[in-house]
Design an enzyme around this catalytic site. Sequence first.
Site, PDB file in Angstrom:
ATOM      1  N   GLY A  41       0.829  -1.210   0.000  1.00  0.00           N
ATOM      2  CA  GLY A  41       0.000   0.000   0.000  1.00  0.00           C
ATOM      3  C   GLY A  41       0.853   1.245   0.000  1.00  0.00           C
ATOM      4  N   GLU A  57      -0.714   1.144  -6.096  1.00  0.00           N
ATOM      5  CA  GLU A  57       0.311   0.836  -5.090  1.00  0.00           C
ATOM      6  C   GLU A  57       0.591  -0.663  -5.037  1.00  0.00           C
ATOM      7  OE1 GLU A  57       2.372   2.429  -3.108  1.00  0.00           O
ATOM      8  OE2 GLU A  57       1.748   4.483  -3.506  1.00  0.00           O
ATOM      9  N   GLU A  61       4.276  -2.376  -5.935  1.00  0.00           N
ATOM     10  CA  GLU A  61       5.050  -3.068  -4.904  1.00  0.00           C
ATOM     11  C   GLU A  61       5.137  -4.581  -5.092  1.00  0.00           C
ATOM     12  OE1 GLU A  61       3.535  -1.744  -1.116  1.00  0.00           O
ATOM     13  OE2 GLU A  61       4.541   0.190  -1.325  1.00  0.00           O
ATOM     14  N   PRO A  78      -4.775   7.522  16.326  1.00  0.00           N
ATOM     15  CA  PRO A  78      -3.623   8.412  16.442  1.00  0.00           C
ATOM     16  C   PRO A  78      -2.379   7.602  16.810  1.00  0.00           C
ATOM     17  CG  PRO A  78      -5.507   9.317  17.605  1.00  0.00           C
ATOM     18  CD  PRO A  78      -5.875   7.911  17.202  1.00  0.00           C
ATOM     19  N   GLU A 109      11.121  -6.890  -0.933  1.00  0.00           N
ATOM     20  CA  GLU A 109      10.779  -8.285  -1.169  1.00  0.00           C
ATOM     21  C   GLU A 109       9.265  -8.401  -1.114  1.00  0.00           C
ATOM     22  OE1 GLU A 109      11.933 -12.541   1.008  1.00  0.00           O
ATOM     23  OE2 GLU A 109      13.027 -10.718   1.559  1.00  0.00           O
TER      24      GLU A 109
END
Length: 136
Positions: A41, A57, A61, A78, A109
Amino acid sequence: MEQEIAVTVDIVAFCNSNNKINVLLIKRKNEPFKGQWAIPGGFVDEDEDLEDAAKREFTEETGIKVKTIEQVRAFGAPGRDPRGRIISIAFLSWINCDENPLAGDDAAEAKWFTLDQLPDLAFDHAEIINAAEIYL
């Protein structure tokens, strides 16, 4: 008071191999959590749709293109990301276990792990995978 909030997207990709559920993870090439495993992501571009960002994304990746994804939920506690206030929208996708991931972009990887043998994960990604498991 002005608050900077960033949005990221993640895809939990499952496959079923020999009656075992696997999830595709990437090893982070950069800080934070460099060298740790994570869900593929990243950040949403300013003029980008959430689903398009997640698919982009994921492909960057892992080298794998996903066609259909389903939103799981948002994660925004948070402190979940040391870089600041970041809200992540998590998606899931079922893909073929024969898909051979090829790490790219900021992934060092990429490989399949069975759900019962996951490594320690970066950020709150164990929580995200647990949330996606309700769709199994």
